[in-house]
Design a protein around this motif. Structure first.
Motif: not given
Length: 323
Positions: A272-281
């Motif tokens: 996984l990369t950062g886009r797969s950790y949906p913090r804002e969502k």
């Protein structure tokens, strides 16, 4: 919702994402699960094989539907472990096999893929029509986690009220960056194993569906971009790999989720990369819970205890049974 603090502590010598990923795949044997297989027809005249495990002699009140990962199946240790943990707690479990993953090629040229929520919908619709469960939960792993979250976001407020909670582990929420990361040097072995399995199935399809599988030398495929450009996209109605990745990533559907859904992605997941950790969502949503353990690898979360239960299984059951 804010992020959830994780209580997962890996065993000694397991605080490495690659160690967790590999050990959970090849170092674990899960016993005590006996499946009953049911085959259902899909609306496009293909089939899906569903593997059932009852908690008791009679149907339980609650059912969990499990979706496996890329080139997985209901027989994988991470699925069996989750099924066993749920059965212990009085849940029936249904582990469905994506098209072509049950040990038999599917009938059509189309394949399963990261966005094929129509098949998950077919499984859920079949269960709701034929069985009398009071509550359903969805659990997904990796690709199956992406499917689960995308499905929930697509359905939104139209989701059947009997589907009440969901948990997803090691989710590639952004498919493009995950596909590219798997081509990086540290992940070449994983990539080679995935591509060997995928291309083997494509060769088998060419034998029984002559002329319907796109042409191209399968032996020269060395990346997901190549495979998805040549095969996944054209046989499933996408323009190319970029179009497939964009339209199938659950990232764009998370805001539509209307039931409590837990996403558990380890910080040391090698895929996984950062886009797969949906913090804002997660911050913006009332229903999306994000938990990021420091370790766990990809569908790992190894634990050693008298029950033989991995932390992910205990965690999923806890979330599903919380009020």
């Amino acid at each position: 919702m804010p992020f959830l603090e994780s209580d997962y502590v890996p065993p000694p010598f397991f605080n490495n994402g690659h160690v967790q990923t590999v050990f959970a795949k090849v170092g674990r044997i899960v016993g005590g699960v006996r499946y009953r297989r049911e085959r259902i027809a899909t609306p496009d005249r293909d089939f899906l094989d569903l593997d059932w495990s009852r908690a008791g002699s009679r149907p339980a009140k609650r059912l969990a539907i499990l979706s496996h990962g890329l080139e997985g199946a209901s027989s994988r240790p991470y699925v069996l472990g989750m099924v066993r943990a749920l059965n212990r707690r009085g849940w029936d479990a249904l582990a469905w096999n994506l098209r072509g993953c049950s040990g038999e090629l599917n009938k059509l040229v189309r394949s399963y893929h990261s966005g094929s929520t129509d098949d998950l919908e077919a499984v859920i619709a079949h269960v709701l029509k034929k069985y009398r469960y009071r509550g359903l939960a969805l659990i997904g792993f990796s690709l199956g986690g992406n499917l689960t979250l995308k499905y929930l976001g697509e359905k939104g407020a139209g989701l059947d009220p009997r589907v009440q909670r969901a948990v997803a582990f090691s989710v590639p929420c952004h498919l493009k960056s995950t596909a590219l990361r798997l081509s990086a040097l540290p992940n070449k072995l994983y990539l080679a194993l995935f591509l060997a399995s995928l291309t083997s199935k494509m060769r088998a399809k060419r034998k029984v569906l002559a002329g319907r599988v796109p042409p191209g030398n399968l032996w020269t495929v060395t990346s997901f971009r190549e495979f998805d450009d040549r095969f996944t996209a054209p046989i499933n109605g996408f323009k190319d790999a970029e179009d497939y990745w964009k339209r199938s990533s659950c990232e764009g559907f998370l805001s539509g989720i209307r039931i409590p859904a837990l996403v558990v992605n380890a910080r040391d997941d090698p895929f996984l990369t950062g886009r797969s950790y949906p913090r804002e969502k997660a911050r913006e949503s009332r229903n999306l819970f994000l938990e990021i353990p420091e370790s766990g690898g990809h569908v790992g979360f190894v634990a050693f205890n008298r029950l033989g239960e991995y932390w992910s299984e205990t965690r999923a059951a806890s979330f599903l049974e919380s009020s």
